[in-house]
Design a protein around this motif. Structure first.
Motif, PDB file in Angstrom:
ATOM      1  N   LEU A 113     -42.872  97.241  22.991  1.00 15.54           N
ATOM      2  CA  LEU A 113     -44.350  97.289  22.531  1.00 15.54           C
ATOM      3  C   LEU A 113     -44.330  96.706  21.386  1.00 15.54           C
ATOM      4  CD1 LEU A 113     -44.962 101.241  23.603  1.00 15.54           C
ATOM      5  CD2 LEU A 113     -45.476  98.949  24.599  1.00 15.54           C
ATOM      6  N   ARG A 153     -46.975  91.956  32.035  1.00 13.79           N
ATOM      7  CA  ARG A 153     -48.397  92.416  31.779  1.00 13.79           C
ATOM      8  C   ARG A 153     -48.382  93.245  30.611  1.00 13.79           C
ATOM      9  NH1 ARG A 153     -48.528  96.094  37.187  1.00 13.79           N
ATOM     10  NH2 ARG A 153     -46.554  96.471  36.053  1.00 13.79           N
ATOM     11  N   ARG A 159     -51.972  93.868  27.620  1.00 12.46           N
ATOM     12  CA  ARG A 159     -52.508  95.334  27.613  1.00 12.46           C
ATOM     13  C   ARG A 159     -52.220  96.113  26.127  1.00 12.46           C
ATOM     14  NH1 ARG A 159     -52.149 100.270  30.245  1.00 12.46           N
ATOM     15  NH2 ARG A 159     -50.013 100.793  30.005  1.00 12.46           N
ATOM     16  N   ILE A 160     -51.400  95.902  25.607  1.00 13.86           N
ATOM     17  CA  ILE A 160     -51.012  96.747  24.415  1.00 13.86           C
ATOM     18  C   ILE A 160     -51.923  96.312  23.437  1.00 13.86           C
ATOM     19  CG2 ILE A 160     -49.412  97.369  22.778  1.00 13.86           C
ATOM     20  CD1 ILE A 160     -49.293  98.970  25.259  1.00 13.86           C
ATOM     21  N   ASN A 180     -56.197  94.242  24.039  1.00  7.76           N
ATOM     22  CA  ASN A 180     -57.174  95.276  24.730  1.00  7.76           C
ATOM     23  C   ASN A 180     -57.211  96.533  23.721  1.00  7.76           C
ATOM     24  OD1 ASN A 180     -58.634  96.369  26.520  1.00  7.76           O
ATOM     25  ND2 ASN A 180     -57.300  96.320  28.377  1.00  7.76           N
ATOM     26  N   ILE A 181     -56.013  97.097  23.428  1.00  7.50           N
ATOM     27  CA  ILE A 181     -56.313  98.429  22.691  1.00  7.50           C
ATOM     28  C   ILE A 181     -56.785  98.127  21.175  1.00  7.50           C
ATOM     29  CG2 ILE A 181     -55.337 100.573  22.099  1.00  7.50           C
ATOM     30  CD1 ILE A 181     -53.287 100.090  24.515  1.00  7.50           C
ATOM     31  N   LEU A 182     -55.620  97.619  20.617  1.00  5.44           N
ATOM     32  CA  LEU A 182     -55.954  97.333  18.983  1.00  5.44           C
ATOM     33  C   LEU A 182     -57.041  96.979  18.646  1.00  5.44           C
ATOM     34  CD1 LEU A 182     -52.218  96.369  18.141  1.00  5.44           C
ATOM     35  CD2 LEU A 182     -53.120  98.364  18.053  1.00  5.44           C
ATOM     36  N   SER A 192     -60.046  97.040  19.892  1.00  5.92           N
ATOM     37  CA  SER A 192     -61.265  97.934  20.583  1.00  5.92           C
ATOM     38  C   SER A 192     -61.164  98.741  19.359  1.00  5.92           C
ATOM     39  CB  SER A 192     -61.102  98.379  21.782  1.00  5.92           C
ATOM     40  OG  SER A 192     -60.031  99.083  22.101  1.00  5.92           O
ATOM     41  N   VAL A 193     -59.799  99.348  18.882  1.00  8.14           N
ATOM     42  CA  VAL A 193     -59.878 100.657  17.988  1.00  8.14           C
ATOM     43  C   VAL A 193     -60.300 100.490  16.883  1.00  8.14           C
ATOM     44  CG1 VAL A 193     -58.421 102.184  16.866  1.00  8.14           C
ATOM     45  CG2 VAL A 193     -58.019 101.745  19.545  1.00  8.14           C
ATOM     46  N   ARG A 194     -60.051  99.196  15.821  1.00  6.97           N
ATOM     47  CA  ARG A 194     -60.160  98.631  14.611  1.00  6.97           C
ATOM     48  C   ARG A 194     -61.866  98.979  14.538  1.00  6.97           C
ATOM     49  NH1 ARG A 194     -56.455 100.396  14.048  1.00  6.97           N
ATOM     50  NH2 ARG A 194     -54.520  99.513  14.215  1.00  6.97           N
ATOM     51  N   SER A 195     -62.711  98.901  15.524  1.00  2.00           N
ATOM     52  CA  SER A 195     -64.095  98.850  15.379  1.00  2.00           C
ATOM     53  C   SER A 195     -64.485 100.114  15.243  1.00  2.00           C
ATOM     54  CB  SER A 195     -64.664  98.036  16.506  1.00  2.00           C
ATOM     55  OG  SER A 195     -64.458  98.896  17.623  1.00  2.00           O
ATOM     56  N   VAL A 196     -63.778 101.076  15.321  1.00  3.81           N
ATOM     57  CA  VAL A 196     -64.240 102.402  15.225  1.00  3.81           C
ATOM     58  C   VAL A 196     -63.600 103.051  14.029  1.00  3.81           C
ATOM     59  CG1 VAL A 196     -64.076 104.985  16.273  1.00  3.81           C
ATOM     60  CG2 VAL A 196     -64.226 102.892  17.823  1.00  3.81           C
ATOM     61  N   GLU A 197     -62.168 102.769  13.840  1.00  2.00           N
ATOM     62  CA  GLU A 197     -61.723 103.388  12.833  1.00  2.00           C
ATOM     63  C   GLU A 197     -61.921 102.565  11.302  1.00  2.00           C
ATOM     64  OE1 GLU A 197     -57.603 104.191  13.428  1.00  2.00           O
ATOM     65  OE2 GLU A 197     -58.291 105.985  14.215  1.00  2.00           O
TER      66      GLU A 197
END
Lengths: 487, 487
Positions: B28, B81, B85-86, B89-91, B93-98
């Motif tokens: 990961l 895959r 994905r890790i 996709n994830i990181l 999108s998260v940065r825009s919230v936190e």
């Protein structure tokens, strides 16, 4: 009138506040009645060795609060509105909300000494020593963190620990950014309901389902669609044919409350159904921590990479209800909206509990704790089943393979679950009629006919379990005698 | 390939889980790339001195998790895959919230050494010693309570303690059954919004208002009606003429963020308006704990017996943000619906924090703590104002009489609040433009023109405050030099 007031000159609280506080207590406690006259300010000052001004200021304060009424040339009186407002108005209305577990038709809980509660954990399995040690360590090294706000989505440390735990434990390959820490299952469902448009959205639930959790969906005006369960959990053959979008909420590890474990074949069918209907699965992973006879099946979230499972769980059963920490594992596409929804509800939960839980998991103490508690609960389960078999020969039980309660299908010809519950209460024992507890949500055959009772065993010692079953046996014998006598 | 894996034979965690965990982290973390071949199980076993079976079990686990792919006769490979994905996709999108506090346009927070944050408390004022002592006492005498669920509306003990505290402190005559313990102000507003029909309901808010709290009302589709504030808080002369029902939400003790204290005359007018329009007042009692120059005015809830005030507050400023405990005082007619709404959100909050807070208040330690912290914060406030006056002569400040921040109206001809914020950041200092922080919610004159900055002082030492103002002065001087040079 000499009032029982004690002024403490060394307390640091001003004399005026002390006097006002004690007068307030006397009034609200009914020790000075509504309409009664208070001593004059001079008399009061003399008695308590206070300045008259201090007394007058206290009286003024209580007058502002509506507790006292000065009447010109007559003195100061306790307001007549006080009593009615405090006693009748408030207390009565509250009683109808609190204490729903025991209703007045039966005996009071004080008389129940052996309670087969299915929503309570054992105090003796709480990891007090380790928890205490971790708290001290945390306070010593990072105590000042308690002064600061944390992320609404949870301490990063805890999110990492949960992600690391769920990998091996539940077969879920999850990044910590997908983990949102919540106050429990209910809060997780609220976050989900705020992340998506819910009004008129179909939500398939198992029948029976926890009424409290069903209520969450209903409170967002979702269209709840109950689908029957059997001894293997959700009847996937009965899933609605054409559901477009929406959700399915279920407890595949240990159907709550009937106890079935969803077999792999049904899991595959469910995943296929969700994919075809473009529905999101909400997997409540309840009770997967305690599997007594076989290792737990891999979670639905672990079986699929199709990103349509939201996996939720909490630590109230595995550690203790007072901890109030749960989690949700959100697929990447839903992270942003779920975090925003979470931040609408609150700024996060107790820093200390989160920090200690993170250490508890990371240090390996949690895994050790789970093994220890599993041994204890397995033994309690075995004792319960043995005792039931001993007293009632062949017993029809479901849900014993995992979790902390069983469902007992009462033998033919026995009283109903409610009736039995009532009978055994007079022997100091509580069991729970499935029909009574899950009535509101159920079209299910076994619940409708009220022939099943739920018995939790995790909060009782082995000897209590034995005595409890003995008492149930006595109650049944009494009943048989009464019937025989009346024929 | 020799992988950086450390197996700890004394750790208590099984070898297989250790291996799987470390492989997972390497994959990961991108240290083993997607598509790469892993060493064969024999080689891996030899290198790490493990049995081959242990290695095979770990590989199986990671295969189930979708991280590895065995290919017949070729070996085991990292799934292709995984990475996409890790990482993306994830990181992303998260940065825009936190981490919304610091945006990328400016320097990173790491370079900011003196932060006049207005939403942060001081770690040095957290009552660590007492808190620790009370935790130990609680765990020793009632630790097993952590195993049990508590009432969604809070520990009875804490509700009583809050009721007893608010009587003298805020002049509110309140029965403990009217107290609901919540996770904070935000949760209190959510409970209110769930207790009443909110869609299209008018909710008057102060302008400016906390964007996060405004968002709570909007998320329930309430019709938010901003009403201007001035140096005395809400402009009651601008209240809408005919509002039927609905709510008014305000911070009368210390308008957040502009700092005005609502005078008694406006309070009377507000109560009259609410009575006439049949509107409920939501009184956020923020900052009433720290009043430096005069004793706090009695709360709105204490001024009225008309039962149309819901009083809310929390302990995050007075004790610490990590505690996450707030309260709402509900008039009798709203208790049942508020408790039901609370129970929809969650089953209550951390037992330990609640129990310790109850003892903290009851023992008198809270009152003592408040006096101590008030002294410290008053002194920090005085230093801040002195330093501002020293460097900038006459300064136009509001909100200094209470709370933990001031609002500084910048002198005519100065850069805007945003510009100044940006400038001082390059000197390692952070201040907050009112316009920038409260933009979304404001039609208010002073906010619109971006001429005011918010400066919190509670989390800074006196010497940091002095240095901070010195640096602001330097930044202003630099700016003047640049301008002079360019003319």
């Amino acid at each position: 009138m000499q009032l029982p007031i004690q002024i403490d000159r060394g307390s640091g609280t001003s004399l005026q506040v002390q006097l006002a506080k004690q007068l307030r207590e006397l009034i609200l406690g009914g020790l000075i009645k509504s309409g009664a006259a208070l001593p004059g300010s001079r008399e009061m000052a003399l008695n308590l060795k206070l300045s008259r001004n201090t007394v007058l200021l206290s009286y003024d304060q209580l007058t502002i609060e509506g507790l006292l009424e000065p009447r010109a040339a007559k003195g100061t009186f306790v307001s007549k509105r006080v009593r009615g407002r405090i006693e009748s108005n408030i207390l009565n209305s509250v009683r109808s909300v609190e204490g729903p577990k025991y209703d007045c038709a039966f005996d009071s809980p004080a008389n129940v000494s052996i309670d087969f509660a299915f929503d309570r954990q054992s105090a003796d399995t709480f990891p007090s020593q380790t928890w205490r040690r971790l708290i001290l360590k945390k306070l010593a090294h990072a105590g000042s963190s308690a002064a600061h706000y944390s992320e609404p989505s949870g301490l990063l440390d805890l999110r990492q620990a949960i992600a690391d735990h769920l990998g091996p434990a539940r077969g879920i390959n999850v990044h910590r950014d997908q983990v949102i820490v919540v106050g429990g299952i209910q809060e997780a469902l609220n976050v989900i309901c705020r992340s998506f448009p819910m009004a008129t959205t179909p939500v398939v639930v198992e029948d029976p389902v926890s009424p409290g959790l069903r209520r969450v969906f209903e409170s967002y005006s979702a269209r709840v669609v109950p689908v029957s369960t059997d001894r293997q959990g959700l009847r996937t053959d009965l899933l609605p044919h054409h559901q477009s979008g929406g959700f399915i909420y279920l407890t595949p590890s240990h159907q709550f409350p009937t106890g079935g474990t969803l077999p792999v074949s049904r899991r595959a069918k469910l995943l296929q159904w969700a994919e075809q209907n473009n529905s999101l699965i909400i997997e409540n992973d309840q009770d997967s921590d305690f599997c007594y006879d076989n290792p737990p099946l891999i979670s639905l979230a672990g079986m699929t990479h199709s990103e349509n499972v939201i996996h939720i769980g909490d630590f109230s059963k595995s550690i203790g209800g007072g901890v109030h920490i749960g989690y949700m594992i959100v697929p990447p596409h839903a992270i942003v909206s779920a975090m925003a929804a979470k931040a609408i509800f609150n700024n996060g939960i107790s820093w200390l509990d989160q920090a200690v839980l993170a250490d508890f998991i990371k240090s390996g103490a949690y895994a050790k704790h789970l093994r220890r508690v599993q041994r204890i609960y397995r033994s309690r389960r075995d004792i319960l089943i043995e005792a039931l078999k001993y007293h009632f020969n062949s017993v029809d039980i479901t849900g014993q393979q995992s979790g902390t309660h069983i469902l007992w299908q009462l033998p033919f010809g026995w009283p109903t679950g409610r009736e039995l519950d009532k009978r055994v209460r007079s022997h100091g024992v509580r069991i729970y009629s499935l029909h009574r507890e899950f009535d509101g949500s159920s079209d299910n055959m076994c619940a409708r006919s009220d022939t099943a009772v739920i018995m939790g065993y995790s909060s009782l010692t082995e000897s209590s379990i034995k005595r409890g079953i003995q008492k149930i046996s006595d109650a049944i014998a009494d009943l048989a005698n009464v019937r025989r006598a009346s024929h």
